[in-house]
Design a protein around this motif. Structure first.
Motif, PDB file in Angstrom:
ATOM      1  N   VAL A  63      15.183  13.097  -1.766  1.00 14.74           N
ATOM      2  CA  VAL A  63      16.195  13.437  -3.023  1.00 14.74           C
ATOM      3  C   VAL A  63      15.311  14.455  -3.952  1.00 14.74           C
ATOM      4  N   PRO A  64      16.148  15.373  -4.488  1.00 13.53           N
ATOM      5  CA  PRO A  64      15.267  16.153  -5.692  1.00 13.53           C
ATOM      6  C   PRO A  64      14.930  15.483  -6.630  1.00 13.53           C
ATOM      7  N   ALA A  65      13.571  15.661  -7.159  1.00 17.93           N
ATOM      8  CA  ALA A  65      13.083  14.973  -8.312  1.00 17.93           C
ATOM      9  C   ALA A  65      13.941  15.105  -9.564  1.00 17.93           C
ATOM     10  N   ALA A  66      14.402  16.144  -9.933  1.00 15.47           N
ATOM     11  CA  ALA A  66      15.585  16.326 -10.892  1.00 15.47           C
ATOM     12  C   ALA A  66      16.706  15.478 -10.854  1.00 15.47           C
ATOM     13  N   ASP A  67      17.172  15.176  -9.687  1.00 14.16           N
ATOM     14  CA  ASP A  67      18.083  14.362  -9.651  1.00 14.16           C
ATOM     15  C   ASP A  67      17.919  12.856  -9.659  1.00 14.16           C
ATOM     16  N   ILE A  68      17.035  12.340  -9.762  1.00 15.46           N
ATOM     17  CA  ILE A  68      16.945  11.019  -9.944  1.00 15.46           C
ATOM     18  C   ILE A  68      17.186  10.451 -11.195  1.00 15.46           C
ATOM     19  N   SER A  69      18.057   9.340 -11.486  1.00  9.37           N
ATOM     20  CA  SER A  69      18.256   9.027 -12.401  1.00  9.37           C
ATOM     21  C   SER A  69      18.784   7.310 -12.254  1.00  9.37           C
ATOM     22  N   PRO A  70      19.464   6.501 -13.140  1.00  5.43           N
ATOM     23  CA  PRO A  70      19.954   5.430 -12.952  1.00  5.43           C
ATOM     24  C   PRO A  70      21.412   5.832 -12.434  1.00  5.43           C
ATOM     25  N   GLY A  71      21.579   4.902 -11.152  1.00  4.23           N
ATOM     26  CA  GLY A  71      23.005   4.852 -10.670  1.00  4.23           C
ATOM     27  C   GLY A  71      23.005   6.240  -9.307  1.00  4.23           C
ATOM     28  N   VAL A  82       7.322  14.803 -12.054  1.00  2.00           N
ATOM     29  CA  VAL A  82       6.750  14.899 -10.630  1.00  2.00           C
ATOM     30  C   VAL A  82       7.303  15.953 -10.037  1.00  2.00           C
ATOM     31  N   PRO A  83       6.369  16.944  -9.664  1.00  2.00           N
ATOM     32  CA  PRO A  83       6.681  18.314  -8.961  1.00  2.00           C
ATOM     33  C   PRO A  83       7.058  18.016  -7.744  1.00  2.00           C
ATOM     34  N   GLY A  84       6.983  16.926  -7.108  1.00  2.00           N
ATOM     35  CA  GLY A  84       7.423  16.667  -5.978  1.00  2.00           C
ATOM     36  C   GLY A  84       6.694  15.800  -5.160  1.00  2.00           C
ATOM     37  N   LEU A  85       7.150  14.818  -4.261  1.00  2.00           N
ATOM     38  CA  LEU A  85       6.117  13.746  -3.760  1.00  2.00           C
ATOM     39  C   LEU A  85       6.533  13.180  -2.295  1.00  2.00           C
ATOM     40  N   ASP A  86       5.588  12.965  -1.467  1.00  2.00           N
ATOM     41  CA  ASP A  86       5.636  12.366  -0.242  1.00  2.00           C
ATOM     42  C   ASP A  86       5.122  10.896  -0.402  1.00  2.00           C
ATOM     43  N   LEU A  87       5.739   9.830   0.114  1.00  2.39           N
ATOM     44  CA  LEU A  87       5.398   8.700  -0.269  1.00  2.39           C
ATOM     45  C   LEU A  87       5.672   7.752   1.171  1.00  2.39           C
ATOM     46  N   GLN A  88       4.447   7.119   1.525  1.00  2.51           N
ATOM     47  CA  GLN A  88       4.747   6.118   2.594  1.00  2.51           C
ATOM     48  C   GLN A  88       4.469   5.047   2.230  1.00  2.51           C
ATOM     49  N   VAL A 143       0.875  -1.096  -0.069  1.00  2.00           N
ATOM     50  CA  VAL A 143      -0.066   0.029  -0.045  1.00  2.00           C
ATOM     51  C   VAL A 143       0.841   1.073   0.010  1.00  2.00           C
ATOM     52  N   ALA A 144       0.519   2.189  -1.108  1.00  3.53           N
ATOM     53  CA  ALA A 144       1.246   3.375  -1.042  1.00  3.53           C
ATOM     54  C   ALA A 144       0.525   4.777  -0.552  1.00  3.53           C
ATOM     55  N   ALA A 145       0.538   5.432   0.564  1.00  4.24           N
ATOM     56  CA  ALA A 145       0.108   6.500   0.575  1.00  4.24           C
ATOM     57  C   ALA A 145       0.798   7.528   0.377  1.00  4.24           C
ATOM     58  N   ALA A 146       0.275   8.566  -0.692  1.00  9.02           N
ATOM     59  CA  ALA A 146       0.872   9.585  -1.460  1.00  9.02           C
ATOM     60  C   ALA A 146       0.340  10.811  -1.278  1.00  9.02           C
ATOM     61  N   ALA A 147       1.319  11.925  -1.582  1.00  7.66           N
ATOM     62  CA  ALA A 147       0.651  13.177  -1.707  1.00  7.66           C
ATOM     63  C   ALA A 147       1.591  13.990  -2.584  1.00  7.66           C
ATOM     64  N   LEU A 148       1.002  14.819  -3.454  1.00  9.39           N
ATOM     65  CA  LEU A 148       2.111  15.657  -4.278  1.00  9.39           C
ATOM     66  C   LEU A 148       2.612  16.777  -3.651  1.00  9.39           C
ATOM     67  N   ARG A 149       3.802  17.067  -3.881  1.00 14.14           N
ATOM     68  CA  ARG A 149       4.480  18.336  -3.183  1.00 14.14           C
ATOM     69  C   ARG A 149       4.610  19.301  -4.500  1.00 14.14           C
ATOM     70  N   HIS A 150       5.041  20.414  -4.144  1.00 15.01           N
ATOM     71  CA  HIS A 150       5.420  21.628  -5.225  1.00 15.01           C
ATOM     72  C   HIS A 150       6.768  22.252  -5.100  1.00 15.01           C
ATOM     73  N   ASP A 151       7.628  21.569  -4.332  1.00 15.74           N
ATOM     74  CA  ASP A 151       9.097  22.088  -4.488  1.00 15.74           C
ATOM     75  C   ASP A 151      10.083  21.291  -4.836  1.00 15.74           C
ATOM     76  N   GLY A 152       9.731  20.176  -5.765  1.00 14.03           N
ATOM     77  CA  GLY A 152      10.722  19.585  -6.381  1.00 14.03           C
ATOM     78  C   GLY A 152      11.457  18.421  -5.361  1.00 14.03           C
ATOM     79  N   GLN A 153      10.872  18.292  -4.248  1.00 12.83           N
ATOM     80  CA  GLN A 153      11.421  17.172  -3.471  1.00 12.83           C
ATOM     81  C   GLN A 153      10.660  15.822  -3.373  1.00 12.83           C
TER      82      GLN A 153
END
Length: 395
Positions: free
Chosen positions: A90-98, A121-127, A64-74
């Motif tokens: 992690v900043p969304a823009a920095d997510i890449s293989p490796g 993704v503008p930002g995300l909190d995920l449990q 189960v994923a509890a999720a909410a969008l953020r708008h700060d890129g995190q």
């Protein structure tokens, strides 16, 4: 409590834990809850990346994923490991293989795959909360990926279909987590149907439900988790895939789906010994899937038992992905009343499944536990699974 009722109770508990964990970690209320199940592959192993046939089913073990969008890129992702919260930011823009390793590569890989598809993704909190055993060959990784994908599909308004979501999740696993798997696990987790397995043709992309009718025939499908952890990111899985690709290339085929049983004799003279054994498994496994479907559609699920056992023999001898613990589980289950049994998943550890009469389930389970104890092995975990629905929004 019936299998369905027990599954519902577990899902309710996971949903409550996801809400509570989200509030504790992020001091907020999630935008929603999404779930995706693990899977058991009834039959059709190592056929997906050979454009073959498989018959997986989603099971009543879930993430189960509890999720909410953020708008700060995190992007902040949290879960519970060994009784303690573990998380990454992690900043969304920095997510890449490796850029990330370990368990977080799977959910963050989905974020990355959505961005590549044109849905940043503008930002995300995920449990994340799960009761899919990790390393047991029940596709805990795909359950995570598909739960996150279902959440992002809704939150971003992407409106992607099952096939597209499965592809994004596979890309996350292949490129972010470094596991060269096919698309079987994600297809099952997203497309599962209660009471049914899913016949998947990986050449055409077609998938259709096949009724199992286990309960009405007083049958149970037991999972035997050997506690021998496996990881598709290891070398054995990749090596088997290369063997199959080499066999197809040597035979002038796009994939081993193009090889049929009558062509095996001629193929043997053109292939090295290892490549031929891999090819023989794939050809036989596709045939076993077809025969299993025929029996299930004729409402004779008990008759598929020998096909399951034949599949295990082929995986053990021709594909060489079993291990002593899996062999012990399968052999013991069959000697004590199982109608058939086989390893499920990629092999090299993980779980076996056993098709048993309901009245014999306890006897079979006890025999397997005793056999492991007598062999000086860690006790396996044994539990029944029921065919469940695929990924969905819960709230």
């Amino acid at each position: 409590m019936s299998g369905t009722a027990a599954g519902t109770a577990r899902l309710d508990a996971l949903a409550a834990a996801a809400r509570t964990g989200f509030a504790a970690r992020f001091e907020a209320i999630p935008d929603g809850l999404w779930s995706a199940p693990g899977r058991v592959n009834l039959i059709g192993e190592h056929t997906d990346y050979n454009q073959g046939l498989a018959l997986p089913l989603a099971i009543d073990r879930t993430t189960v994923a509890a999720a909410a969008l953020r708008h700060d890129g995190q992007v902040r992702v949290s879960t519970v490991l060994e009784g303690k919260y573990d998380g990454v930011r992690v900043p969304a823009a920095d997510i890449s293989p490796g850029s990330v390793s370990g368990w977080a590569a799977y959910p963050l890989g989905v974020v990355w795959a959505f961005a590549r598809r044109g849905f940043p993704v503008p930002g995300l909190d995920l449990q994340l909360e799960t009761d899919v055993p990790v390393g047991a060959g029940l596709s805990s990784s795909a359950a995570v990926e598909c739960a996150v994908a279902a959440a992002l599909n809704d939150l971003l308004g992407a409106r992607l279909g099952l096939a597209e979501l499965a592809t994004l999740c596979q890309q996350a696993e292949n490129q972010m987590a470094g596991a060269p798997t096919g698309i079987l696990d994600q297809t099952a987790s997203l497309g599962g149907r209660t009471g049914h397995a899913l016949l998947v043709d990986f050449r055409s992309g077609a998938a259709r439900p096949v009724p199992l009718r286990l309960e009405e025939h007083a049958l149970r499908l037991l999972v035997i988790d050997t506690k021998v952890s496996h990881a598709h990111a290891g070398g054995g899985y990749a090596e088997r895939r290369r063997d199959c690709e080499r066999a197809a290339e040597q035979l002038g085929l796009d994939s081993l789906r193009g090889l049929t049983a009558p062509g095996l004799d001629a193929a043997e003279a053109r292939l090295d010994a290892a490549a031929f054994r891999r090819a023989r498994h794939v050809v036989g496994e596709n045939r076993r899937v077809e025969e299993t479907v025929q029996l299930l559609e004729a409402a004779d699920p008990a008759a598929i038992g020998p096909l399951l056992s034949q599949s295990h023999t082929s995986l053990r001898d021709d594909f060489e992905v079993s291990c002593p613990e899996l062999d012990l589980a399968v052999d013991t289950a069959c000697r004590h009343g199982a109608l058939g049994a086989r390893l499920t998943g990629g092999g090299f550890g993980g779980s076996a499944i056993a098709l048993v009469p309901a009245a014999s389930a306890a006897k079979v389970g006890t025999a397997v536990v005793n056999a492991f104890r007598n062999a000086g092995l860690v006790a396996p975990e044994i539990f029944p699974v029921s065919p469940a629905a695929g990924a969905a929004r819960l709230a």
